[in-house]
Enzyme design. Structure first.
Site, PDB file in Angstrom:
ATOM      1  N   TYR A 288       0.787  -1.286   0.084  1.00  0.00           N
ATOM      2  CA  TYR A 288       0.109  -0.007   0.074  1.00  0.00           C
ATOM      3  C   TYR A 288       0.964   1.266  -0.047  1.00  0.00           C
ATOM      4  O   TYR A 288       0.717   2.347  -0.960  1.00  0.00           O
ATOM      5  CB  TYR A 288      -0.943   0.104   1.055  1.00  0.00           C
ATOM      6  CG  TYR A 288      -1.653   1.333   1.444  1.00  0.00           C
ATOM      7  CD1 TYR A 288      -2.656   1.491   0.564  1.00  0.00           C
ATOM      8  CD2 TYR A 288      -1.278   1.964   2.488  1.00  0.00           C
ATOM      9  CE1 TYR A 288      -3.539   2.856   0.545  1.00  0.00           C
ATOM     10  CE2 TYR A 288      -2.188   3.260   2.572  1.00  0.00           C
ATOM     11  CZ  TYR A 288      -3.292   3.416   1.735  1.00  0.00           C
ATOM     12  OH  TYR A 288      -4.033   4.667   1.854  1.00  0.00           O
TER      13      TYR A 288
ATOM     14  N   GLU B 132     -11.717   6.371   5.219  1.00  0.00           N
ATOM     15  CA  GLU B 132     -11.109   7.056   6.370  1.00  0.00           C
ATOM     16  C   GLU B 132     -12.101   7.626   7.464  1.00  0.00           C
ATOM     17  O   GLU B 132     -11.873   7.557   8.483  1.00  0.00           O
ATOM     18  CB  GLU B 132     -10.315   8.489   5.676  1.00  0.00           C
ATOM     19  CG  GLU B 132      -9.370   8.493   4.738  1.00  0.00           C
ATOM     20  CD  GLU B 132      -7.988   7.877   5.288  1.00  0.00           C
ATOM     21  OE1 GLU B 132      -8.175   8.011   6.792  1.00  0.00           O
ATOM     22  OE2 GLU B 132      -7.243   7.768   4.792  1.00  0.00           O
TER      23      GLU B 132
ATOM     24  N   TRP C  39      -5.409   1.875  10.320  1.00  0.00           N
ATOM     25  CA  TRP C  39      -5.422   1.689   8.920  1.00  0.00           C
ATOM     26  C   TRP C  39      -5.439   0.187   8.379  1.00  0.00           C
ATOM     27  O   TRP C  39      -5.952  -0.212   7.603  1.00  0.00           O
ATOM     28  CB  TRP C  39      -4.674   2.667   8.056  1.00  0.00           C
ATOM     29  CG  TRP C  39      -4.802   2.535   6.730  1.00  0.00           C
ATOM     30  CD1 TRP C  39      -3.954   2.046   5.911  1.00  0.00           C
ATOM     31  CD2 TRP C  39      -5.952   3.078   5.854  1.00  0.00           C
ATOM     32  NE1 TRP C  39      -4.420   2.116   4.566  1.00  0.00           N
ATOM     33  CE2 TRP C  39      -5.877   2.730   4.789  1.00  0.00           C
ATOM     34  CE3 TRP C  39      -7.019   3.448   6.309  1.00  0.00           C
ATOM     35  CZ2 TRP C  39      -6.692   3.005   3.683  1.00  0.00           C
ATOM     36  CZ3 TRP C  39      -8.325   3.813   5.432  1.00  0.00           C
ATOM     37  CH2 TRP C  39      -7.705   3.454   3.916  1.00  0.00           C
TER      38      TRP C  39
END
Length: 216
Positions: free
Chosen positions: A39, A61, A69
């Site tokens: 990522y 988000e 995350w």
């Protein structure tokens, strides 16, 4: 990757960077596992300008608030299935029955407020489009003239004047789960700012800012 194949803080790389066996310097969070490494190396901080792409990241988000995350990224495929690949028009058509169904879907984050907010936010983005304002273009209009040049993680803020202004704007339009910290994370993720540490192999990868931090 095991710790034996990495070194921390080599000369010139910065104290908060980890150099892997491939010779590339990354922040510690991006070395935790292969998913986060990929990522960081291919997505984080790269420009996202489409309505669908920006809406997806805005939504994820929001779901991340209070969570890591890594948790969201692990569930991203399930989120895409649940929310029709974050197609604004399709999500805007979702109703209470869909929300109830998703509350039983263990593959995503079963938070009623966040699920409902995703639907509400899609409807607002859809309305903005019919009024002539693309949500992606609107968010990108907040891109600052200068970005950061952090050498340590402590130098990266969790929010700033721009994210606060963006948060106020979106909240004023009715968007939910768009606080200034969440908006700063969005700005980092889609390339509005470059907070890659100086010395990271991804510093400047977006191509949007010059070496002095000014917008190109």
């Amino acid at each position: 990757m095991g710790r034996s194949s990495e070194t921390v803080g080599p000369v010139g790389a910065g104290p908060d960077l980890v150099v892997g066996a491939d010779g590339c310097a990354r922040p510690p969070w991006a070395t935790a596992n292969e998913m986060l490494r990929a990522y960081y190396d291919t997505e984080w901080g790269m420009p996202v300008r489409t309505e669908q792409g920006v809406f997806e990241r805005l939504s994820l988000e929001g779901f991340q608030a209070g969570l890591s995350w890594a948790t969201i990224l692990t569930k991203r495929a399930a989120f895409r299935r649940a929310f029709h690949d974050f197609d604004v028009d399709r999500v805007a058509q979702m109703g209470e029955e869909d929300i109830q169904r998703l509350l039983s879907d263990a593959a995503i984050i079963r938070h009623r407020g966040k699920i409902a907010a995703t639907v509400t936010n899609a409807r607002i983005a859809q309305r903005m489009r019919t009024e002539g304002t693309d949500i992606a273009e609107h968010i990108w209009s907040f891109q600052p003239a200068l970005t950061y040049a952090p050498r340590t993680l402590a130098e990266i803020p969790t929010q700033d004047e721009t994210s606060r202004a963006l948060s106020r704007d979106l909240k004023g339009r009715g968007f939910r789960f768009v606080g200034p910290t969440t908006m700063f994370a969005l700005m980092e993720a889609i390339g509005l700012v470059d907070t890659h540490l100086v010395g990271s192999h991804r510093r400047g990868a977006s191509g949007l800012f010059g070496a002095d931090g000014s917008r190109r």
